[in-house]
Design an enzyme around this catalytic site. Sequence first.
Site, PDB file in Angstrom:
ATOM      1  N   GLU A 182       0.821  -1.209   0.000  1.00 16.05           N
ATOM      2  CA  GLU A 182       0.000   0.000   0.000  1.00 16.05           C
ATOM      3  C   GLU A 182       0.862   1.269   0.000  1.00 16.05           C
ATOM      4  O   GLU A 182       0.783   2.080   0.914  1.00 16.05           O
ATOM      5  CB  GLU A 182      -0.897   0.007   1.245  1.00 16.05           C
ATOM      6  CG  GLU A 182      -1.760  -1.232   1.375  1.00 16.05           C
ATOM      7  CD  GLU A 182      -2.459  -1.345   2.724  1.00 16.05           C
ATOM      8  OE1 GLU A 182      -3.471  -2.055   2.793  1.00 16.05           O
ATOM      9  OE2 GLU A 182      -1.990  -0.729   3.708  1.00 16.05           O
ATOM     10  N   PRO A 183       1.689   1.445  -1.010  1.00 16.08           N
ATOM     11  CA  PRO A 183       2.538   2.638  -1.019  1.00 16.08           C
ATOM     12  C   PRO A 183       1.733   3.892  -1.336  1.00 16.08           C
ATOM     13  O   PRO A 183       0.831   3.861  -2.171  1.00 16.08           O
ATOM     14  CB  PRO A 183       3.520   2.345  -2.158  1.00 16.08           C
ATOM     15  CG  PRO A 183       2.747   1.499  -3.102  1.00 16.08           C
ATOM     16  CD  PRO A 183       1.837   0.648  -2.248  1.00 16.08           C
ATOM     17  N   GLY A 184       2.017   4.961  -0.668  1.00 16.26           N
ATOM     18  CA  GLY A 184       1.371   6.239  -0.949  1.00 16.26           C
ATOM     19  C   GLY A 184       2.422   7.289  -1.239  1.00 16.26           C
ATOM     20  O   GLY A 184       2.655   7.689  -2.368  1.00 16.26           O
ATOM     21  N   ARG A 185       3.123   7.681  -0.164  1.00 15.58           N
ATOM     22  CA  ARG A 185       4.094   8.771  -0.249  1.00 15.58           C
ATOM     23  C   ARG A 185       5.167   8.525  -1.306  1.00 15.58           C
ATOM     24  O   ARG A 185       5.540   9.424  -2.053  1.00 15.58           O
ATOM     25  CB  ARG A 185       4.751   8.935   1.119  1.00 15.58           C
ATOM     26  CG  ARG A 185       5.603  10.172   1.252  1.00 15.58           C
ATOM     27  CD  ARG A 185       6.365  10.186   2.576  1.00 15.58           C
ATOM     28  NE  ARG A 185       5.588   9.757   3.700  1.00 15.58           N
ATOM     29  CZ  ARG A 185       4.989  10.564   4.576  1.00 15.58           C
ATOM     30  NH1 ARG A 185       5.102  11.865   4.451  1.00 15.58           N
ATOM     31  NH2 ARG A 185       4.291  10.074   5.573  1.00 15.58           N
ATOM     32  N   ARG A 237       1.380  19.857   6.766  1.00 18.53           N
ATOM     33  CA  ARG A 237       2.458  19.022   7.306  1.00 18.53           C
ATOM     34  C   ARG A 237       3.476  19.787   8.166  1.00 18.53           C
ATOM     35  O   ARG A 237       3.835  19.308   9.237  1.00 18.53           O
ATOM     36  CB  ARG A 237       3.175  18.243   6.187  1.00 18.53           C
ATOM     37  CG  ARG A 237       2.224  17.367   5.343  1.00 18.53           C
ATOM     38  CD  ARG A 237       2.942  16.370   4.454  1.00 18.53           C
ATOM     39  NE  ARG A 237       3.566  15.328   5.256  1.00 18.53           N
ATOM     40  CZ  ARG A 237       4.844  15.278   5.529  1.00 18.53           C
ATOM     41  NH1 ARG A 237       5.674  16.187   5.054  1.00 18.53           N
ATOM     42  NH2 ARG A 237       5.315  14.313   6.281  1.00 18.53           N
ATOM     43  N   TYR A 283       3.359  18.318  11.864  1.00 22.27           N
ATOM     44  CA  TYR A 283       4.452  17.397  12.212  1.00 22.27           C
ATOM     45  C   TYR A 283       5.801  18.099  12.283  1.00 22.27           C
ATOM     46  O   TYR A 283       6.827  17.425  12.370  1.00 22.27           O
ATOM     47  CB  TYR A 283       4.597  16.284  11.167  1.00 22.27           C
ATOM     48  CG  TYR A 283       3.324  15.643  10.692  1.00 22.27           C
ATOM     49  CD1 TYR A 283       2.529  14.914  11.565  1.00 22.27           C
ATOM     50  CD2 TYR A 283       2.940  15.741   9.362  1.00 22.27           C
ATOM     51  CE1 TYR A 283       1.373  14.305  11.110  1.00 22.27           C
ATOM     52  CE2 TYR A 283       1.785  15.130   8.908  1.00 22.27           C
ATOM     53  CZ  TYR A 283       1.003  14.422   9.782  1.00 22.27           C
ATOM     54  OH  TYR A 283      -0.134  13.827   9.341  1.00 22.27           O
ATOM     55  N   CYS A 321      -4.826  32.891  10.554  1.00 22.10           N
ATOM     56  CA  CYS A 321      -4.683  33.478  11.890  1.00 22.10           C
ATOM     57  C   CYS A 321      -4.300  32.441  12.938  1.00 22.10           C
ATOM     58  O   CYS A 321      -5.118  32.086  13.797  1.00 22.10           O
ATOM     59  CB  CYS A 321      -5.971  34.170  12.277  1.00 22.10           C
ATOM     60  SG  CYS A 321      -6.194  35.649  11.330  1.00 22.10           S
TER      61      CYS A 321
HETATM   62  N1  LLP Z   1      -1.515   1.708   4.531  1.00 25.29           N
HETATM   63  C1  LLP Z   1      -2.055   2.110   5.690  1.00 25.29           C
HETATM   64  C2  LLP Z   1      -2.892   1.187   6.453  1.00 25.29           C
HETATM   65  C3  LLP Z   1      -1.788   3.392   6.174  1.00 25.29           C
HETATM   66  O1  LLP Z   1      -2.310   3.775   7.329  1.00 25.29           O
HETATM   67  C4  LLP Z   1      -0.971   4.264   5.412  1.00 25.29           C
HETATM   68  C5  LLP Z   1      -0.691   5.618   5.877  1.00 25.29           C
HETATM   69  C6  LLP Z   1      -0.453   3.801   4.192  1.00 25.29           C
HETATM   70  C7  LLP Z   1      -0.735   2.509   3.791  1.00 25.29           C
HETATM   71  C8  LLP Z   1       0.416   4.635   3.298  1.00 25.29           C
HETATM   72  O2  LLP Z   1       1.616   4.993   3.880  1.00 25.29           O
HETATM   73  P1  LLP Z   1       2.755   5.686   3.008  1.00 25.29           P
HETATM   74  O3  LLP Z   1       3.243   4.713   1.968  1.00 25.29           O
HETATM   75  O4  LLP Z   1       2.184   6.886   2.364  1.00 25.29           O
HETATM   76  O5  LLP Z   1       3.794   6.023   3.992  1.00 25.29           O
HETATM   77  N2  LLP Z   1      -0.361  12.503   7.018  1.00 25.29           N
HETATM   78  C9  LLP Z   1       0.924  11.909   7.322  1.00 25.29           C
HETATM   79  C10 LLP Z   1       1.006  10.463   6.898  1.00 25.29           C
HETATM   80  C11 LLP Z   1      -0.054   9.607   7.514  1.00 25.29           C
HETATM   81  C12 LLP Z   1       0.022   8.204   7.011  1.00 25.29           C
HETATM   82  C13 LLP Z   1      -1.149   7.426   7.453  1.00 25.29           C
HETATM   83  N3  LLP Z   1      -1.183   6.097   6.948  1.00 25.29           N
HETATM   84  C14 LLP Z   1       2.009  12.755   6.681  1.00 25.29           C
HETATM   85  O6  LLP Z   1       1.684  13.769   6.070  1.00 25.29           O
HETATM   86  O7  LLP Z   1       3.188  12.447   6.804  1.00 25.29           O
END
Ligand code: LLP
Length: 419
Positions: A273-276, A312, A316, A343
């Site tokens: 489940e890659p996102g970032r 962000r 964070y 504000c």
């Molecule tokens: N799978 C699950 C179950 C997750 O909770 C997450 C992220 C991902 C996959 C994807 O993770 P990634 O590959 O993107 O690292 N808002 C925060 C990040 C929160 C991530 C939450 N879960 C930020 O801006 O750094």
Amino acid sequence: MHDFQYRDGELHCERVALSRIAKEVGTPCYVYSHTTLVRHYRVFDGAFQSIPHIVAFAMKANSNVAILRLMAREGSGADIVSGGELYRALRAGIPPSKIVFAGVGKSWEEIRYALETDILMFNVESSDELRAIDDVAAEMGRRARVALRINPDIDPQTHPYISTGLKKSKFGISAARALDEFKLASSLQHTEVVGVHKHIGSQLTEVAPFVDALKKVVALVETLKGHGTDIRYINIGGGLGITYSDETPPLPKELAEALSPLIRDLKCVLIMEPGRVIAGNAGILMTRVLYTKEAEAKHFVIVDAAMNDLIRPSLYNAYHDILPVREVQRGNPVTVDVVGPVCESGDFLAKDRTMPEAKPGDLLAVMSAGAYGFTMASNYNSRPRVPEVLIREGEIHVIRRRETYDDLVRGEAIPEFLR
Ligand code: LLP
């Protein structure tokens, strides 16, 4: 690697000058590179080609339907965390057979929606949720496929707000309770246990936590197989980090090389489940300098983007590089806070940042904003949300228009007694 580079002193996205984009859609705006998105997806997917796998893009990182359509075209599935994300994924054409649904608080309506659309599986986080899913499935005369989300209690060594696999975290089921939960799941009539899921945190910059967590999952899968539960999917979540400043996260290939041998013999499909790692460095937030202000203790650069557009840094203390769109020679770099119009004292994009002097009217690029940028934006201070554009082959595609003031009040109503 991304496609935001200087050419002749001006920052471009692919072949397109950022100033041209600013002229066309105004500022602030999010800009994404098609080339970068596609390359990141392919590099990630390709790294795992030697084992059966599904890449389920974590759409919480970026859920614009155009970006999701692009992912779908590349063969991606989706990791969703709400009914709204399911709606977006389906609108974008992501096949339900590649959608996995995580999150500790799925509502009955969301569970029903997911069963109706026949998603691949739920990643279940508690026994209450397991029973709820079974109840809804019974009511609908269906069988729900589930994976149990295990909390492997591994420290991902990342920011505490984005670390999810520790004992004290709200996510997942502890390894100690796992067997009992699997027994419960197997006893339910309308539930089919097909997988084990884990996700330990985000922005991980080492391979070791991934390996340690997967080893725990593999041990559990072997035990379960011994008990006659046939686990067909192992989902390792997301979390691979990116370079915001000087981090050197492992390459997808290095991750694949470390993980593949651990699961090769299990005959399971690997879900990721890659996102970032896919979207983060494929996008920027472009903003314009409104004013500069020399206060006694600090110098401020006041820009038209704010914490509601990119939260962000405020949330964070995250670092995002900020580059001038036009390279100018204005003497020595200065140390400034880059702040927005909201504000709140916490409204900043950078603190004590040493950068080239910026003047009103200058364009700045807030880098690495393609993930958890627009998706976390809000209308705080009644600021319309900014447009998103996708750059491809020299063309600017507006994939979300700038919100209007009308958009701000859409859905609100003044009751009769106030009229
Ligand atoms: N799978 C699950 C179950 C997750 O909770 C997450 C992220 C991902 C996959 C994807 O993770 P990634 O590959 O993107 O690292 N808002 C925060 C990040 C929160 C991530 C939450 N879960 C930020 O801006 O750094």
